[in-house]
Design a protein around this motif. Structure first.
Motif, PDB file in Angstrom:
ATOM      1  N   MET A   1       0.827  -1.202   0.000  1.00 40.57           N
ATOM      2  CA  MET A   1       0.000   0.000   0.000  1.00 40.57           C
ATOM      3  C   MET A   1       0.866   1.260   0.000  1.00 40.57           C
ATOM      4  O   MET A   1       0.574   2.215  -0.693  1.00 40.57           O
ATOM      5  CB  MET A   1      -0.928   0.021   1.225  1.00 40.57           C
ATOM      6  N   ASN A  34       2.385   1.746  -3.376  1.00 39.34           N
ATOM      7  CA  ASN A  34       1.359   2.251  -4.296  1.00 39.34           C
ATOM      8  C   ASN A  34       1.107   3.736  -4.065  1.00 39.34           C
ATOM      9  O   ASN A  34       1.034   4.523  -5.004  1.00 39.34           O
ATOM     10  CB  ASN A  34       0.052   1.468  -4.113  1.00 39.34           C
ATOM     11  N   ASP A  40      -3.816  -0.278 -10.041  1.00 37.84           N
ATOM     12  CA  ASP A  40      -2.957   0.358  -9.047  1.00 37.84           C
ATOM     13  C   ASP A  40      -2.147   1.462  -9.727  1.00 37.84           C
ATOM     14  O   ASP A  40      -2.203   1.624 -10.961  1.00 37.84           O
ATOM     15  CB  ASP A  40      -2.079  -0.665  -8.304  1.00 37.84           C
ATOM     16  N   PHE A  44      -7.013   1.668  -3.501  1.00 33.95           N
ATOM     17  CA  PHE A  44      -5.775   1.956  -4.236  1.00 33.95           C
ATOM     18  C   PHE A  44      -5.828   3.309  -4.942  1.00 33.95           C
ATOM     19  O   PHE A  44      -6.521   3.464  -5.945  1.00 33.95           O
ATOM     20  CB  PHE A  44      -5.487   0.840  -5.249  1.00 33.95           C
TER      21      PHE A  44
END
Lengths: 222, 222
Positions: A10, A13, A94, A127
């Motif tokens: 995460m 991203n 993403d 995302f």
């Protein structure tokens, strides 16, 4: 251990998303991240938007799907530049995927990019892509109780489009109850109600897209 | 490294799913894993099935949602035992969650358990629960092109229920084209077409549920 890996994914991203945001700003581009269940009408609304804005906003499109490129093929018939992201079974786009797609578009000839996320009311909400604005489409056959069950998606939305309103006479969908439910988890959201079949409400939506794009451009140039 | 972790998670899930399968067999129970997009009509079909089979099949239900327990509350009004699994944002059920839910049901008073997975046409397809049969519901407003975009779900299906057929006159959904597309990725699938609003086709579906449950019971006792 498992959670740690997820958190790292995460964080990685988010860092690419932040970079995408700056990249888009440097190109004076607005990016619309459009999220919805399968079949809510994402591609149909995109096609209608491209058609109505063709003389006002230079749009590009990114199509996310778990498989196939039928959407990109459909959208490319409009003449706008389109890139398909095939996630290979993955349930959301993403930021790195979007970066690659952005770089494949002629960004300096565009005013805005519409990103059609994978049809899924859960995962895409988690995302960030670097988008300027998050649009969630909810089609009335899905039912007015969805914010109860998928709050994450509605919390993330800046704009909620209620689609397929031509079907309202045949359904028990309470528009006001739905809006109230969305506002209970996200008081700042803006709503549009439309039907791409009858055209009702589509102009108001397109005007908003054009205005938002102009505003984002002006801000990035300030 | 990342893939390795994911593979380990999948392997761990498969092993619990296999254990669930034996556990269900030991209790002479059939388990229906019902998967669909948000708003395709999973809960509505479950309610109609419970109502029509109440004197023929002793059903229990497991309700999977990312948040809330509105579905479990709804289903509990029918009087059948129901357990809610709240995934806390997770986009699918997994085998350990289902095991916990199964153990909270009065299994020896049941013939079958209907598991309503999280509304999502992507992720649930990847996670075995120990189910006896996989049922995918596709509501006609979602469009007949979904097998192109979500092949994983249709590959996994044993049965595909085409729901909300009362809306067919207002849509451009080609039932035969849809079936052909599903069969192209999964030639063994069985179809039902129904509308819980008009009741059309619901009896045929319920007869199949009852017959399948009786057959699974007989096999587990053999």
């Amino acid at each position: 251990m498992e959670v740690k890996v997820v958190q790292n994914v995460m964080k990685a991203n988010d860092s690419v998303a932040e970079d995408n945001r700056k990249f888009l700003e440097a190109h004076h581009l607005a990016a619309f991240n459009v999220m919805a269940s399968p079949g809510a009408g994402k591609t149909t609304l995109l096609m209608a938007t491209i058609d109505r804005l063709k003389d006002r906003v230079r749009l590009g499109a990114i199509e996310g799907d778990t498989a196939s490129q039928v959407d990109a093929d459909k959208v490319s018939t409009t003449g706008v530049p389109v890139v398909q992201i095939n996630t290979g079974g993955g349930c959301h786009l993403d930021a790195p995927m979007v970066r690659e797609a952005l770089e494949a578009l002629p960004l300096d000839e565009l005013d805005a990019v519409i990103i059609e996320n994978v049809g899924n009311l859960v995962c895409p909400a988690a995302f960030a892509l670097g988008e300027t604005v998050n649009v969630v489409i909810l089609s009335v056959p899905e039912g007015d109780d969805k914010p109860y069950k998928y709050p994450g998606m509605f919390v993330r939305a800046d704009v909620v489009v209620i689609s397929k309103i031509d079907l309202l006479p045949y359904l028990d969908f309470d528009v006001e109850a739905f809006k109230k439910l969305v506002l209970s988890v996200n008081p700042k959201v803006e709503f549009f109600e439309l039907s791409c079949k009858t055209g009702e409400g589509v102009d108001a939506w397109c005007d908003w897209v054009a205005d938002f794009t102009a505003k984002a451009k002006a801000e990035s140039e300030a």
